[in-house]
Design an enzyme around this catalytic site. Sequence first.
Site, mmCIF file in Angstrom:
data_model
loop_
_atom_site.group_PDB
_atom_site.id
_atom_site.type_symbol
_atom_site.label_atom_id
_atom_site.label_comp_id
_atom_site.label_asym_id
_atom_site.label_seq_id
_atom_site.Cartn_x
_atom_site.Cartn_y
_atom_site.Cartn_z
ATOM 1 C CG HIS A 29 -27.023 71.408 -17.365
ATOM 2 N ND1 HIS A 29 -27.189 70.207 -18.026
ATOM 3 C CD2 HIS A 29 -27.024 72.360 -18.331
ATOM 4 C CE1 HIS A 29 -27.285 70.423 -19.328
ATOM 5 N NE2 HIS A 29 -27.179 71.720 -19.541
ATOM 6 N N GLY A 86 -19.384 60.679 -22.560
ATOM 7 C CA GLY A 86 -20.596 60.272 -21.844
ATOM 8 C C GLY A 86 -21.765 61.223 -21.913
HETATM 9 P P1 OAD Z 1 -27.958 61.227 -21.104
HETATM 10 O O1 OAD Z 1 -28.619 60.287 -20.154
HETATM 11 O O2 OAD Z 1 -28.811 61.888 -22.118
HETATM 12 O O3 OAD Z 1 -26.794 60.472 -21.882
HETATM 13 C C1 OAD Z 1 -25.829 59.718 -21.222
HETATM 14 C C2 OAD Z 1 -24.827 59.238 -22.250
HETATM 15 O O4 OAD Z 1 -23.777 58.560 -21.571
HETATM 16 C C3 OAD Z 1 -25.411 58.258 -23.278
HETATM 17 O O5 OAD Z 1 -25.020 58.671 -24.577
HETATM 18 C C4 OAD Z 1 -24.746 56.911 -22.909
HETATM 19 O O6 OAD Z 1 -24.496 56.101 -24.047
HETATM 20 C C5 OAD Z 1 -23.445 57.383 -22.286
HETATM 21 N N1 OAD Z 1 -22.855 56.459 -21.303
HETATM 22 C C6 OAD Z 1 -23.494 55.737 -20.352
HETATM 23 N N2 OAD Z 1 -22.626 55.058 -19.599
HETATM 24 C C7 OAD Z 1 -21.385 55.350 -20.083
HETATM 25 C C8 OAD Z 1 -20.061 54.951 -19.726
HETATM 26 N N3 OAD Z 1 -19.816 54.125 -18.713
HETATM 27 N N4 OAD Z 1 -19.031 55.467 -20.445
HETATM 28 C C9 OAD Z 1 -19.253 56.311 -21.478
HETATM 29 N N5 OAD Z 1 -20.485 56.718 -21.861
HETATM 30 C C10 OAD Z 1 -21.532 56.254 -21.166
HETATM 31 O O7 OAD Z 1 -27.168 62.284 -20.192
HETATM 32 P P2 OAD Z 1 -26.587 63.718 -20.589
HETATM 33 O O8 OAD Z 1 -26.061 63.728 -21.975
HETATM 34 O O9 OAD Z 1 -25.663 64.101 -19.495
HETATM 35 O O10 OAD Z 1 -29.971 68.177 -17.579
HETATM 36 O O11 OAD Z 1 -27.888 64.592 -20.514
HETATM 37 C C11 OAD Z 1 -27.810 65.971 -20.698
HETATM 38 C C12 OAD Z 1 -28.724 66.687 -19.724
HETATM 39 O O12 OAD Z 1 -30.044 66.159 -19.819
HETATM 40 C C13 OAD Z 1 -28.378 66.529 -18.265
HETATM 41 O O13 OAD Z 1 -27.403 67.432 -17.831
HETATM 42 C C14 OAD Z 1 -29.658 66.768 -17.565
HETATM 43 C C15 OAD Z 1 -30.584 65.973 -18.484
HETATM 44 O O14 OAD Z 1 -31.880 66.287 -18.437
HETATM 45 C C16 OAD Z 1 -30.597 68.726 -16.519
HETATM 46 O O15 OAD Z 1 -30.949 68.098 -15.541
HETATM 47 C C17 OAD Z 1 -30.832 70.173 -16.643
#
Ligand code: OAD
Length: 240
Positions: A119, A187
């Site tokens: 990204h 994560g």
């Molecule tokens: P999300 O905010 O959608 O998801 C974060 C995930 O991390 C969730 O499933 C949480 O349960 C998990 N989580 C949180 N803390 C954690 C920890 N300490 N250990 C393990 N897991 C943990 O974020 P992304 O999946 O990264 O795109 O989101 C994908 C994309 O959506 C991002 O790259 C961004 C966003 O909009 C852009 O900005 C283009």
Amino acid sequence: MELKVKKAVEILSKCNFLVVLTGSGVSAESGIPTFRGKDGLWKNFRAEELATKSAFEKDPKLVWEWYDWRRQLINKARLNRAHLAIARLEKMFEQFFLITQNVDGLHSRAGNKKLAELHGNIWRLRCITCGKVSFNVDVSLKEIPPICKCSGILRPDIVWFGESLQERNLAKTYASTSECDVMLVVGTSGIVYPAASIPFIAKDRGAKIIEVNLEETPITQIADVSIFSKAGEILPKLKK
Ligand code: OAD
């Protein structure tokens, strides 16, 4: 949980080519809010409302203020044990690739070199007029929105919703996804495409999937092991 960790370690011990896919949960323990977690909202905006070309065209200052806020947090952040463990995994596996959705640059800071920042990167800027890409690591931007030498507006070099991922990153991502025998997914909520499809492709190609997340995700249904705990606690155990 210990049994699940043991199973994951067993899978990793037989692995020749490891791919790690990360999302913002990996940086959560460094104090950087995830996008969909409880601290993810900024001024009540969701990421989908700000990370788009149309939002930027309508109000570049607002979109930049959001990125500026994230840049300040990232700048203050320290690497956590999950970042360090993933950097160590790259050294342990001759065949290794890291696919990250994170734009914070923390995996590179931890030492990962074989990686695709799917990204983009929040420290990289791109002119919407001349297309020139530059790095700007000044934490306090002198002006918002920042302006290019050609007088065009600079945008963060981030792939926004509705935009295509960079060809170069895609090629490496799909090549490693089809060749790996284990994919460690850490994560990510697994709902933003095309990144969310990557574990499914790996699974179809016969790879084992290990998931580390605080909660169930769409990836849990295909995972060989899902460990529901903090990445910073589990990853050092997997590395051992
Ligand atoms: P999300 O905010 O959608 O998801 C974060 C995930 O991390 C969730 O499933 C949480 O349960 C998990 N989580 C949180 N803390 C954690 C920890 N300490 N250990 C393990 N897991 C943990 O974020 P992304 O999946 O990264 O795109 O989101 C994908 C994309 O959506 C991002 O790259 C961004 C966003 O909009 C852009 O900005 C283009």
